[in-house]
Design an enzyme around this catalytic site. Structure first.
Site, PDB file in Angstrom:
ATOM      1  N   HIS A  85       0.818  -1.219   0.000  1.00 45.89           N
ATOM      2  CA  HIS A  85       0.000   0.000   0.000  1.00 45.89           C
ATOM      3  C   HIS A  85       0.852   1.270   0.000  1.00 45.89           C
ATOM      4  O   HIS A  85       1.207   1.791   1.057  1.00 45.89           O
ATOM      5  CB  HIS A  85      -0.912  -0.014   1.237  1.00 45.89           C
ATOM      6  CG  HIS A  85      -2.011   0.982   1.186  1.00 45.89           C
ATOM      7  ND1 HIS A  85      -3.225   0.804   1.823  1.00 45.89           N
ATOM      8  CD2 HIS A  85      -2.101   2.187   0.581  1.00 45.89           C
ATOM      9  CE1 HIS A  85      -3.998   1.841   1.603  1.00 45.89           C
ATOM     10  NE2 HIS A  85      -3.335   2.714   0.859  1.00 45.89           N
ATOM     11  N   ASP A 177      -8.850   3.006  -3.828  1.00 46.85           N
ATOM     12  CA  ASP A 177      -8.289   3.548  -2.583  1.00 46.85           C
ATOM     13  C   ASP A 177      -8.235   5.075  -2.571  1.00 46.85           C
ATOM     14  O   ASP A 177      -7.881   5.706  -3.556  1.00 46.85           O
ATOM     15  CB  ASP A 177      -6.879   3.004  -2.349  1.00 46.85           C
ATOM     16  CG  ASP A 177      -6.280   3.575  -1.069  1.00 46.85           C
ATOM     17  OD1 ASP A 177      -6.978   3.574  -0.041  1.00 46.85           O
ATOM     18  OD2 ASP A 177      -5.126   4.039  -1.107  1.00 46.85           O
ATOM     19  N   ASN A 303      -6.486   9.570   6.447  1.00 44.46           N
ATOM     20  CA  ASN A 303      -7.760   8.956   6.099  1.00 44.46           C
ATOM     21  C   ASN A 303      -7.571   7.455   5.949  1.00 44.46           C
ATOM     22  O   ASN A 303      -6.832   7.039   5.062  1.00 44.46           O
ATOM     23  CB  ASN A 303      -8.235   9.604   4.786  1.00 44.46           C
ATOM     24  CG  ASN A 303      -9.412   8.898   4.165  1.00 44.46           C
ATOM     25  OD1 ASN A 303      -9.929   7.925   4.703  1.00 44.46           O
ATOM     26  ND2 ASN A 303      -9.835   9.362   3.004  1.00 44.46           N
ATOM     27  N   ASP A 330       0.588   2.695   3.739  1.00 43.10           N
ATOM     28  CA  ASP A 330      -0.220   3.802   3.206  1.00 43.10           C
ATOM     29  C   ASP A 330       0.650   5.057   3.052  1.00 43.10           C
ATOM     30  O   ASP A 330       0.214   6.167   3.360  1.00 43.10           O
ATOM     31  CB  ASP A 330      -1.444   4.090   4.086  1.00 43.10           C
ATOM     32  CG  ASP A 330      -2.463   4.981   3.378  1.00 43.10           C
ATOM     33  OD1 ASP A 330      -2.292   5.253   2.173  1.00 43.10           O
ATOM     34  OD2 ASP A 330      -3.439   5.392   4.029  1.00 43.10           O
ATOM     35  N   HIS A 334       2.757  14.306   0.557  1.00 46.54           N
ATOM     36  CA  HIS A 334       2.157  15.589   0.165  1.00 46.54           C
ATOM     37  C   HIS A 334       3.209  16.674   0.322  1.00 46.54           C
ATOM     38  O   HIS A 334       4.093  16.563   1.179  1.00 46.54           O
ATOM     39  CB  HIS A 334       0.939  15.908   1.039  1.00 46.54           C
ATOM     40  CG  HIS A 334      -0.214  14.982   0.800  1.00 46.54           C
ATOM     41  ND1 HIS A 334      -0.952  14.988  -0.359  1.00 46.54           N
ATOM     42  CD2 HIS A 334      -0.746  13.986   1.559  1.00 46.54           C
ATOM     43  CE1 HIS A 334      -1.891  14.053  -0.292  1.00 46.54           C
ATOM     44  NE2 HIS A 334      -1.776  13.418   0.863  1.00 46.54           N
TER      45      HIS A 334
END
Ligand code: DOR
Length: 460
Positions: A85, A177, A303, A330, A334
């Site tokens: 992920h 996702d 999230n 995950d 950013h």
């Protein structure tokens, strides 16, 4: 159009390039979670494969062969770690991460294979886009880069994407996702398709109507902070619905990044009933609570959101009792300017590849819940099966450490203490909530197809 399916040819060729020196890993703690091997031994790697495992091996070099010896005393020799992920942001989000920088980040964290999520811009919803990511991954020549395909066109949740064609070209799973599949009827079709193309569906369990406007866990803290709440129910409701839908279908259904105690209960019951369902935990949901949001620091915005200490305990216990069998970072990069916005408008996500291993060890090994072999199982053989990597020609033995298997290996110093500094990461982004934490354990080398793709200077 008209191309032959490429499943099995995608990067596996790296495994037998034959150009790299042979490797002699001397005297490490060799752990193979599948067979249960956990003993000090030498490992000989030739032609991309594990040629021998044993004590006191004395390999003779063949004419023209160069043999690199790595002293592994005090190190764990593990099957290569696999992260099912990650978000590598290419195409469209190159300021956050590229496949090159994400791959560099992966090998520094010890990951020899990763699965990219398709929520790029545009999303990965065509065979061409799947092939693009695979090609970029081969060019980076660091970790093995696999990708899930979007289940719906444009990730819009309205119509089925060409899943069969994407599977044939190499998509290793399907997911929207970032969003769950809101429509039950579409979800049913996706599960039917996943079953027929023999791919797992990775669900981001989140009912959009219940989660609407939420930016952190709902409860007293969100109310006090004046931030939109996001209830655990949003996750639980979708998980429960999907398992009901899948009961007569029997696709491999995988619940990503579980955050709530209630979801764990649902998963536990479904597994006890024999349903083909797996669950995943992420470093932040094993270690952080909603309190991390109290200073309005958007680095804690993720999230699904960070929840309560009781939820963290439930996720940890679910890993300990075998309800959750897979770990995934995950990794969601950013830019600093996006994360500098106020909490409500900053994007969700945190990076994790370069510090995941010691964080998992902190939550699960140092706490006494698991030993190293069990931890490594959740990061090797289990994700390999989820993504079907073990069924790809050329990757036999991936996720394991056995003679004749592909030589994807991670060397781990389980005792090395170090301080997490995002500024030192190879990732292009810095949004790491574990900044300044002192942790124990580090991946010191990543070997892919018998080639050392990353080595800490102390490995030599
Ligand atoms: O926090 C998250 N960030 N969760 C997701 O599911 C998506 C991800 C992203 O792409 O930034």
């Amino acid at each position: 159009a008209g191309r032959q399916p490429r499943q099995g040819s995608d990067g596996e060729a790296d495994a037998v390039s034959g150009a790299a020196p042979s490797l002699f890993l001397r005297g490490g703690r060799v752990i193979d979670p599948l067979s249960g091997r956990d003993s000090v031994a030498d490992v000989l790697v030739r032609d991309g494969k594990v040629e021998a495992i044993g004590t006191g091996l004395a390999p003779k070099t063949k004419p023209g062969e160069s043999l690199r010896e790595i002293a592994c005393r005090g190190l764990i020799v593990s099957p290569g770690l696999i992260d099912p992920h990650v978000h590598f942001r290419e195409p469209g989000g190159e300021a956050k991460e590229t496949i090159q920088t994400g791959s560099a980040s992966a090998v520094r964290g010890g990951f020899t294979a990763v699965c990219c999520m398709p929520n790029t811009s545009p999303p990965l919803d065509t065979p061409q886009s799947i092939e693009f990511v695979r090609m970029r991954g081969r060019e980076a020549h660091l970790t093995r880069v696999y990708t899930a395909g979007a289940a719906t066109v444009g990730r819009a949740g309205e119509s089925l994407a060409p899943m069969g064609a994407m599977a044939r070209i190499g998509a290793c799973a399907f997911t929207d996702d970032g969003d769950g599949i809101a429509s039950a009827e579409l979800m049913r079709k996706i599960l039917l398709t996943c079953r027929s193309v023999d791919r797992a569906f990775l669900q981001h369990c989140q009912d959009p109507t219940l989660a609407a406007g939420g930016v952190m866990n709902s409860g007293a803290l969100a109310t006090r902070l004046g931030l939109g709440g996001w209830p655990a129910l949003a996750e639980e409701v979708m998980l429960e619905r999907d398992l009901r839908l899948n009961r007569s279908i029997g696709a491999h259904y995988h619940a990503q990044h579980l955050s709530a105690a209630g979801s764990v209960e649902i998963l536990r019951a479904a597994r006890a009933a024999g349903q083909p369902v797996t669950g995943e935990a992420s470093p932040h949901h094993l270690l952080l609570t909603e309190e991390a949001c109290a200073g309005y620091d958007s680095v804690a915005k993720v999230n699904p959101p960070l929840r309560t200490a009781a939820d963290v305990d439930a996720i940890r216990n679910a890993v300990a009792d075998g309800t959750i069998t897979i770990l995934g970072t995950d990794h969601a990069p950013h830019t600093p300017s996006e994360k500098a916005r106020d909490f409500t408008s900053a994007p969700f996500g945190m990076i994790g590849l370069e510090c995941a291993l010691p964080l998992y060890a902190k939550a699960l090994v140092e706490s006494g819940l698991l030993d190293w072999p069990r931890l490594l199982r959740l990061m090797t053989v289990e994700p390999a099966r989820l993504l079907g990597l073990d069924r790809r020609p050329g990757l036999e033995g991936i996720g394991e450490l056995r003679v004749g298997g592909v030589a994807d290996l991670t060397l781990i110093d389980p005792e090395l203490a170090w301080t997490i500094r995002a500024a030192d990461f190879a990732s292009r982004s810095r949004n790491c909530p574990f900044e300044g934490w002192t942790v124990r354990g580090k991946a010191v080398a990543a070997i892919v197809g018998g080639e050392v793709r990353h080595a800490d200077p102390r490995v030599g």
